[in-house]
Design a protein around this motif. Structure first.
Motif, short mmCIF file in Angstrom:
data_model
loop_
_atom_site.label_atom_id
_atom_site.label_comp_id
_atom_site.label_asym_id
_atom_site.label_seq_id
_atom_site.Cartn_x
_atom_site.Cartn_y
_atom_site.Cartn_z
N SER A 175 -4.98 3.66 -0.63
CA SER A 175 -3.54 3.57 -0.90
C SER A 175 -2.75 3.37 0.37
O SER A 175 -1.57 3.03 0.32
CB SER A 175 -3.06 4.84 -1.61
N ASN A 184 1.42 1.63 8.54
CA ASN A 184 0.29 2.14 7.77
C ASN A 184 -0.76 2.82 8.62
O ASN A 184 -1.37 3.79 8.20
CB ASN A 184 -0.37 1.00 7.01
N TYR A 244 0.86 -1.17 0.00
CA TYR A 244 0.00 0.00 0.00
C TYR A 244 0.91 1.23 0.00
O TYR A 244 1.55 1.53 1.00
CB TYR A 244 -0.89 0.00 1.24
#
Lengths: 691, 108
Positions: free
Chosen positions: A204, A165, A86
């Motif tokens: 994303s 993330n 990602y």
């Protein structure tokens, strides 16, 4: 009264801006413990992969990053990095780095990465303020922002150094939800388009975007079921879905999944449903009631039959993929332990114990149901969303410890709503009737303020003690209270970096793969990506087999070095011998004839490592590599501090030679010996040498 | 059922202003384009899939944006929305700009 020449409205606005500024400062400040205590270093395991890819992106540019094939990971398979990650967090860091360098501020990329999460946590607090303001008013917003800034549930994944993330994903989650609620309330296509862009950024950034793309359609469907279709809802959801889905398919890792996987079917179904309902409402406004009933009868039958046929055909032909293991295990919690041991072995995926909720949310955990009650009392479209989010987030947080993270934003918002209601009732000047008398009012407000202060205190304490450990560097206190830093991991990785050839391959358990690639910069066989279960099972088999089988398998895979983590001298309980059972289970899943879990327990059924260990355990490679020469260091009272057992009396090792052992015996590196010059086995050679 | 449809057609012919009819014609056009692409995909095959999705998705998105524009410029719905018809058109343009970039990247 005019302060600074401002009117009352502007004064409150200035006050709000100052409060938000303070909240941001506190949010960033409370995440800096590990940087102050140790140094600016990337923590844990997964962030090292993100850091390595960010460095690659900054050095080689976007084109090469997008198409990067990494041969040094998962030797000999390699990994298509560009298509299996990602990219959100890397692109964000690279953009900040390039922007700063364009301004001639030479910040190192490591510092950008380390401090990215705290910076975004300040933005998350502001986004939570907007969400609270959207749902109720500015007071609730400010309270929600104050809670979100320090809530331990969120801090755990966003301390300085935790370059993962979730650091930016939670900000994007709150932002997307705020924009969605605004789009539904106002009926603005622009809000919905910006919401779709925010959703694209979220896709994303994190695999948890599946939560958004299921919660928003669920909200739409529940509103339709409640009979609350409105043109605003149609405009908001259709725009969001059309743009969001097309945009989300631009990320290679997501690819075409939104068209065929079960995780995305709810959104598609809701899209079709809302078109149909909109058409039905259009017709209803223009024909009489009787005619409309007939029309609806026909249409519903037709559409339902068509939809059912399509769904059945697609599922039977396998065109609609079933839920993947990671998400399926959220519904069937026993599934992973039986079928996918790798998912079950991760400690973050275990079910949540009750104390964890108090640990991570403290006072908010009982303000949360109060907030849900207030939502039920008002029950506008936005409140339906909050209730749905609460229910599902609470369920998922109960199933998996890691998902307390997604529960934290809604808990903060609803707690803010609850406290705002308390303030409204007890601080207002009795505009609706006589109000409450002075003493009870002061008591209640005092109690609430005390609880809020204790929440702040608790959060800071938790952050300082529990969530600020870099994992790469450990700390302990000597008997006289002096600080003792344990830096064995980095010592071992840097030894590899300086004393081995760049192409030499290192075999270790998958936990250390990313750190090895990031710090030692050597090819590894398996790493934390865990995409190839067979390869991991092969590594597990090598660790669990006897010395000769392991030697042959290691040579077949071109392994040059083997790295094991061993905590017996320090009492570090996260070492490889404690993980050994998981290695065996995973290997048994793929090689049931070669590795059997029962063989590694001794006759009494104990997990023994000393002289009473079973034959398979005594002869296994991992046991030998861990305990080789360990008895010499400890002398007569040789004792394994973690397993609390006496050590084996002798450990022989011929096919591997010890290359390096760190200061506290935490990390041990062995070289795989090349073939003997005279074609003997290494056991014969050792026997000859010893005569 | 046919009575309902004829009542609908009569009501549409009588009460729909020219502006809305223009948008409706555009919506019908978008739907036809989407249908043609779907039929082509079913008949000839879906390779390259991203091109099909980009084309079909952009036709569907244009339909949806036009529907949103129609809803917001319809005077009967004016009390539900706070903006003006010109604002609705501005939002329509913005959505299309975003869609343009996404589809241009997706076509490959």
């Amino acid at each position: 009264m005019k302060v600074l020449g401002l009117s009352a409205v502007d004064q409150t606005r200035l006050l709000r801006i100052c409060i938000l500024g303070l909240i941001s400062v506190v949010a960033i400040g409370s995440r800096l413990y590990s940087v102050l205590r140790f140094e600016s270093v990337i923590h844990e395991f997964d962030p090292w992969f993100n850091y390595r890819t960010t460095k690659y992106l900054v050095q080689h540019g976007f084109e090469k990053f997008w198409n990067w094939f990494d041969e040094s990971a998962w030797y000999p398979l390699g990994r298509v990095v560009g298509g299996t990650l990602y990219p959100g967090i890397m692109v964000t860091s690279a953009a900040i780095y390039n922007a700063l360098h364009a301004l001639n501020i030479p910040v190192d990329i490591r510092n950008v990465c380390v401090f990215l999460a705290p910076g975004f946590s300040a933005l998350t607090a502001i986004a939570t303020y907007q969400l609270g303001k959207e749902v109720k008013n500015e007071t609730a917003g400010l309270l929600a922002a104050a809670f979100m800034g320090v809530a331990p549930g969120y801090i755990s994944r966003s301390v300085a150094g935790s370059y993962d993330n979730e650091g930016i994903a939670i900000f994007l989650l709150v932002l997307t939800f705020w924009l969605w609620l605004r789009a539904v309330r106002v009926g603005s296509a622009m809000s919905a388009a910006v919401c779709a862009l925010s959703y694209f950024y979220m896709v994303s950034a994190w695999g948890g975007y599946v939560f958004i793309i299921n919660l928003v359609p669920l909200h739409v469907c529940v509103l339709l079921a409640m009979g609350r279709f409105s043109n605003r809802l149609y405009v908001a959801y259709s725009t969001f879905y059309a743009l969001g889905t097309l945009a989300s398919m631009q990320i290679p890792f997501v690819g075409f999944q939104p068209t065929f996987t079960s995780e995305h079917m709810a959104a598609l179904g809701a899209f079709g449903l809302i078109q149909v309902v909109a058409a039905a409402y259009y017709v209803r406004a223009r024909v009489t009631a009787v005619q409309f009933r007939a029309f609806v009868g026909c249409a519903v039958v037709l559409v339902a039959a068509l939809g059912a046929c399509v769904l059945v055909v697609l599922t039977m032909r396998g065109a609609v993929a079933p839920w993947t293991g990671r998400f399926y295990s959220l519904w069937d919690t026993a599934y992973a332990k039986v079928h996918i041991p790798i998912i079950a072995s991760v400690s973050e995926h275990q079910p949540t114990a009750w104390p964890n909720f108090f640990f991570d949310l403290n006072v908010l955990i009982w303000l949360f149901p109060a907030g849900i009650y207030f939502s039920f009392r008002e029950l506008s479209d936005n409140h339906v969303f909050l209730i749905l989010y609460s229910v599902f987030a609470a369920y998922f947080a109960g199933v998996m410890v890691r998902l307390i993270l997604t529960l934290t934003p809604i808990v903060c918002v609803l707690a803010g709503v609850a406290v705002a209601n308390v303030f409204e009732a007890y601080l207002s000047r009795g505009s609706s009737g006589p109000g409450v008398a002075q003493v009870p009012r002061a008591a209640v407000i005092g109690a609430v303020l005390f609880l809020l202060c204790s929440f702040q205190w608790h959060s800071s304490w938790i952050t300082s003690t529990a969530y600020s450990s870099p994992s790469v560097v450990l700390a302990s206190r000597g008997p006289d209270g002096s600080h003792h830093i344990i830096d064995d991991f980095r010592e071992a990785y840097y030894w590899l970096r300086r004393n081995t050839e760049p192409h030499e391959r290192v075999l270790s358990w998958w936990d250390y793969g990313y750190q090895l690639a990031g710090m030692a910069d050597r090819p590894t066989l398996v790493d934390n990506n865990t995409w190839n279960n067979t390869h991991i099972a092969t590594v597990g088999r090598i660790m669990a087999s006897d010395e000769d089988t392991a030697y042959e398998l290691a040579r077949r895979h071109d392994v040059d070095y083997v790295l094991v983590v061993f905590g017996a001298m320090l009492g570090y309980s996260g070492d490889d011998i404690n993980k050994f059972l998981w290695m065996i289970r995973i290997a048994q899943g793929v090689y049931p004839n070669d590795v059997r879990e029962q063989d590694f327990f001794n006759a009494a059924g104990e997990y023994a490592i000393g002289d009473t260990a079973s034959k398979a355990m005594r002869e296994s490679l991992l046991h030998k590599l861990c305990y080789y020469r360990f008895g010499e260091v400890m002398g007569a009272q040789a004792f394994d501090r973690v397993r609390k057992q006496r050590l084996p009396s002798s450990v022989s090792l011929h096919n591997f030679e010890e290359a390096y052992t760190t200061e506290n015996w935490m990390v041990r590196i062995y070289r795989v010996k090349s073939l003997d010059n005279f074609g003997r086995s290494h056991h014969e050679a050792a026997k000859f040498d010893s005569t | 059922m046919s009575a309902v449809l004829s009542a609908l057609v009569r009501d549409y012919a009588a009460h729909t202003p020219l502006r809305l009819r223009a948008i409706d014609a555009y919506m019908a056009f978008c739907a036809v384009i989407a249908l043609v692409q779907l039929v082509y995909c079913v008949l000839v095959g879906s390779f390259p899939y991203n091109a099909f999705l980009a084309g079909f998705g952009s036709a569907a998105a244009c339909f949806v944006f036009a529907a949103a524009l129609r809803i917001k410029t319809d005077k009967r719905n004016a009390h539900q929305f706070s903006g003006s018809p010109e604002g609705a058109f501005a939002e329509f343009v913005f959505c299309h700009i975003v869609l343009h970039f996404v589809v241009a990247n997706f076509l490959g």
